[in-house]
Scaffold this active site. Sequence first.
Site, mmCIF file in Angstrom:
data_model
loop_
_atom_site.group_PDB
_atom_site.id
_atom_site.type_symbol
_atom_site.label_atom_id
_atom_site.label_comp_id
_atom_site.label_asym_id
_atom_site.label_seq_id
_atom_site.Cartn_x
_atom_site.Cartn_y
_atom_site.Cartn_z
ATOM 1 N N SER A 1 1.436 -9.883 -1.244
ATOM 2 C CA SER A 1 1.124 -8.465 -1.036
ATOM 3 C C SER A 1 1.496 -7.941 0.345
ATOM 4 O O SER A 1 1.751 -6.753 0.504
ATOM 5 C CB SER A 1 -0.357 -8.213 -1.305
ATOM 6 O OG SER A 1 -1.167 -9.049 -0.495
ATOM 7 N N GLU B 1 -9.778 7.541 4.103
ATOM 8 C CA GLU B 1 -10.666 6.677 4.871
ATOM 9 C C GLU B 1 -9.950 5.344 5.040
ATOM 10 O O GLU B 1 -9.063 5.002 4.268
ATOM 11 C CB GLU B 1 -12.005 6.484 4.161
ATOM 12 C CG GLU B 1 -12.042 5.339 3.159
ATOM 13 C CD GLU B 1 -11.278 5.602 1.875
ATOM 14 O OE1 GLU B 1 -11.117 6.778 1.513
ATOM 15 O OE2 GLU B 1 -10.840 4.624 1.242
ATOM 16 N N LYS C 1 0.808 -1.224 0.000
ATOM 17 C CA LYS C 1 0.000 0.000 0.000
ATOM 18 C C LYS C 1 0.840 1.272 0.000
ATOM 19 O O LYS C 1 0.437 2.292 -0.549
ATOM 20 C CB LYS C 1 -0.946 0.009 1.199
ATOM 21 C CG LYS C 1 -2.123 -0.939 1.030
ATOM 22 C CD LYS C 1 -3.239 -0.630 2.004
ATOM 23 C CE LYS C 1 -4.472 -1.441 1.673
ATOM 24 N NZ LYS C 1 -4.303 -2.870 2.029
HETATM 25 C C1 LIG Z 1 -5.165 -3.872 1.553
HETATM 26 C C2 LIG Z 1 -4.506 -5.133 1.220
HETATM 27 C C3 LIG Z 1 -4.916 -5.930 0.122
HETATM 28 C C4 LIG Z 1 -6.118 -5.600 -0.725
HETATM 29 O O1 LIG Z 1 -6.051 -4.401 -1.443
HETATM 30 P P1 LIG Z 1 -5.827 -4.376 -3.012
HETATM 31 O O2 LIG Z 1 -6.113 -2.966 -3.371
HETATM 32 O O3 LIG Z 1 -6.794 -5.337 -3.626
HETATM 33 O O4 LIG Z 1 -4.425 -4.772 -3.271
HETATM 34 C C5 LIG Z 1 -4.197 -7.079 -0.170
HETATM 35 N N1 LIG Z 1 -3.145 -7.457 0.589
HETATM 36 C C6 LIG Z 1 -2.728 -6.743 1.656
HETATM 37 C C7 LIG Z 1 -1.558 -7.233 2.444
HETATM 38 C C8 LIG Z 1 -3.387 -5.564 2.010
HETATM 39 O O5 LIG Z 1 -2.969 -4.846 3.078
#
Ligand SMILES: *Cc1c(COP(=O)(O)O)cnc(C)c1O
Length: 397
Positions: A382, A116, A94
């Site tokens: 992610s 938000e 993020k």
């Molecule tokens: C917020 C988050 C997501 C989901 O958000 P996307 O916009 O779909 O990427 C996925 N993985 C993690 C670790 C997150 O913090």
Amino acid sequence: MTITESQYNVNEKGYYGQFGGAFIPEMLYPNVEELRVSYLSIIDEPSFQEEFNGLLKDYVGRPTPLFLAKRLSEKYNTTVYLKREDLCHTGAHKVNNTIGQILVAKRLGKKKIVAETGAGQHGVATATVCALMGLECIVYMGEIDIQRQAPNVARMKMLGAEVCAAISGSKTLKDATNEAMRHWINNPVDTHYIIGSVVGPHPYPDMVAKFQSIISEEIKWQLLEKTGKETPDYVIACVGGGSNAAGAFYHFLDDAETRLIAAEAGGHGINSGFSAATTFLGKMGVLHGSKSLLMQTPDGQVVEPHSISAGLDYPGIGPMHAHLWDTKRAEFYAITDEEALESAMELSKLEGIIPALESSHALAVLKYLNAKPNETVVINLSGRGDKDLDTYMKHVL
Ligand SMILES: *Cc1c(COP(=O)(O)O)cnc(C)c1O
């Protein structure tokens, strides 16, 4: 950040096929229009690129490694690489986006940031870059989420952000979004609104996708270095709003030989009434300023989604992904809570990496792929699992 043109990118009207656009109250129009006319020229400036790339390197810790997961590969009889976004500063992808957006905000002369947050991950990533740049930060969060997510509230406060409770409606993400929009309408001149995924009115989905595209830009040269070929056979990513998937897919959109695979949160199962699998359950609708797929009742009320992972617990999907679904360029899987938990345990035991629950949905696709030993699979990891320890303790330990 290299920018490419693709038939799957946004068009000049702000649409991806039939999805996208800017469906906003008239009072918000000047703010969004200011951003629309200037974002491309701002992010194209050499001084912007230099500052963005410098922060990604020295602050975020990029490039993140592309790791050959040998024991996981052995188990599934294929070749699996993990793109380690879990090693980014703050623990997930993020921050790539919040850094990009705060640099845009500064160039627009903004002094304050509003955002938000649901589970608090985007709020923390926003508060982080506001501290870094010395900008005032207000984060709206549903009153119920504030109670549920105390550690992230504490982080935001420690980083100097003001956390405002949204006390209307269901007191969760959608109410926090309404409050943040209202705040922006009332403070159009000095405030920028940082959206956390590839959602919202044009140009947000495109702007966020471009900031996250660093993920696939790195995957390309890292794969070339490791395998002699820059395109994998598969790229897998989880999709909440879709920003980490957009970043992981971006530079492969026109490489037809690379299969793009999106993992949505199936919750207790698609037909259980407790799911967030938007492409399976959604219909065309408007949410948070853009036209996309949306889980809704026959008369158009948004359906409350369910996922064990807070980051995937969203009733919509970004317009770019709706288009990738519509054109069949990407394949979508619905992964249940239980499958995600199993995959989290598996990666921890096989590779010594505790993944975020969101990322575990992408890992769970492996068992459905039947990829061949000589095929290359890249999974976008992610985020890291520290934030999910309570859930892991409750369900699997
Ligand atoms: C917020 C988050 C997501 C989901 O958000 P996307 O916009 O779909 O990427 C996925 N993985 C993690 C670790 C997150 O913090």
